[in-house]
Design an enzyme around this catalytic site. Structure first.
Site, mmCIF file in Angstrom:
data_model
loop_
_atom_site.group_PDB
_atom_site.id
_atom_site.type_symbol
_atom_site.label_atom_id
_atom_site.label_comp_id
_atom_site.label_asym_id
_atom_site.label_seq_id
_atom_site.Cartn_x
_atom_site.Cartn_y
_atom_site.Cartn_z
ATOM 1 C CE LYS A 16 -3.863 -2.374 2.317
ATOM 2 N NZ LYS A 16 -4.635 -2.517 3.571
ATOM 3 C CE1 TYR A 56 -9.246 -3.307 0.564
ATOM 4 C CE2 TYR A 56 -8.473 -1.305 -0.492
ATOM 5 C CZ TYR A 56 -8.228 -2.432 0.277
ATOM 6 O OH TYR A 56 -6.959 -2.673 0.754
ATOM 7 C CG ASN A 119 -3.406 -2.569 7.064
ATOM 8 O OD1 ASN A 119 -3.352 -2.032 5.958
ATOM 9 N ND2 ASN A 119 -4.395 -3.355 7.429
ATOM 10 C CG HIS A 122 -4.919 -6.364 -0.454
ATOM 11 N ND1 HIS A 122 -6.121 -6.535 0.175
ATOM 12 C CD2 HIS A 122 -4.953 -7.160 -1.560
ATOM 13 C CE1 HIS A 122 -6.857 -7.393 -0.531
ATOM 14 N NE2 HIS A 122 -6.166 -7.784 -1.585
ATOM 15 C CD GLU A 133 -8.455 -9.188 -3.952
ATOM 16 O OE1 GLU A 133 -7.293 -9.467 -3.598
ATOM 17 O OE2 GLU A 133 -9.384 -8.999 -3.134
#
Ligand code: RTP
Length: 155
Positions: A16, A56, A119, A122, A133
């Protein structure tokens, strides 16, 4: 040998924007390489709002959704496709649980992050999500199907 008898899955892993900004890309790729999974796709990209929302879409109703989209589109991300037997569940373990404060030391989030909303990485949550994905983030020509010359006992 074992791999030939079991189903090989794929997972979509993404560093990310905070992971890229903090210079953690090499460290993160290294953990998956050392585990022995096979990298079949890799690119740095600036994600559009549309793509982030599609990725998402299951979280659309959540209170943190707008902040999540802002976060994911705030800078470049590193997109990866990894392949191997049990790769989806194993990657989730390597990554650690969503809240980095609760993630086990030794996991990526446990070692490298503090906040849920920052965080660093992913990972797909099921083999079906992995397929969806990888297809969402990569065009066909961007994925490479290759055979490792050595270490076939790992993959
Ligand atoms: P990911 O999809 O990114 O691997 O994360 P995950 O399965 O561990 O967590 P998920 O529930 O699918 O949430 C996706 C991402 O949304 C952010 N989040 N923020 N502020 C919050 O309460 C909150 N909850 C989730 C995280 O970046 C999480 O990874």
């Amino acid at each position: 040998l074992v791999a030939s008898l079991e189903r090989v899955d794929q997972t979509y892993i993404m560093v990310k924007p905070d992971g890229v900004q903090r210079g953690l890309v090499g460290e993160i790729i290294s953990r998956f390489e050392k585990k022995g999974f096979k990298l079949t796709g890799l690119k740095l990209t600036q994600c559009s709002k549309d793509l982030a929302e599609e990725h998402y879409k299951d979280l659309k109703g959540k209170s943190f959704f707008p902040g999540l989209i802002e976060y994911i589109t705030s800078g470049p991300v590193v997109c990866m496709a990894w392949e191997g037997v049990g790769v989806v569940a194993s990657a989730r373990k390597l990554i650690g649980v969503t809240n980095p404060l609760e993630a086990e030391p030794g996991s990526i989030r446990g070692d490298l992050a503090i906040q849920k909303g920052r965080n660093v990485i992913h990972g797909s949550d099921s083999p079906e999500s992995g397929k969806r994905e990888v297809a969402l983030w990569f065009k066909e020509g961007e994925l490479v199907d290759w055979e490792p010359a050595l270490a076939s006992w790992l993959i």
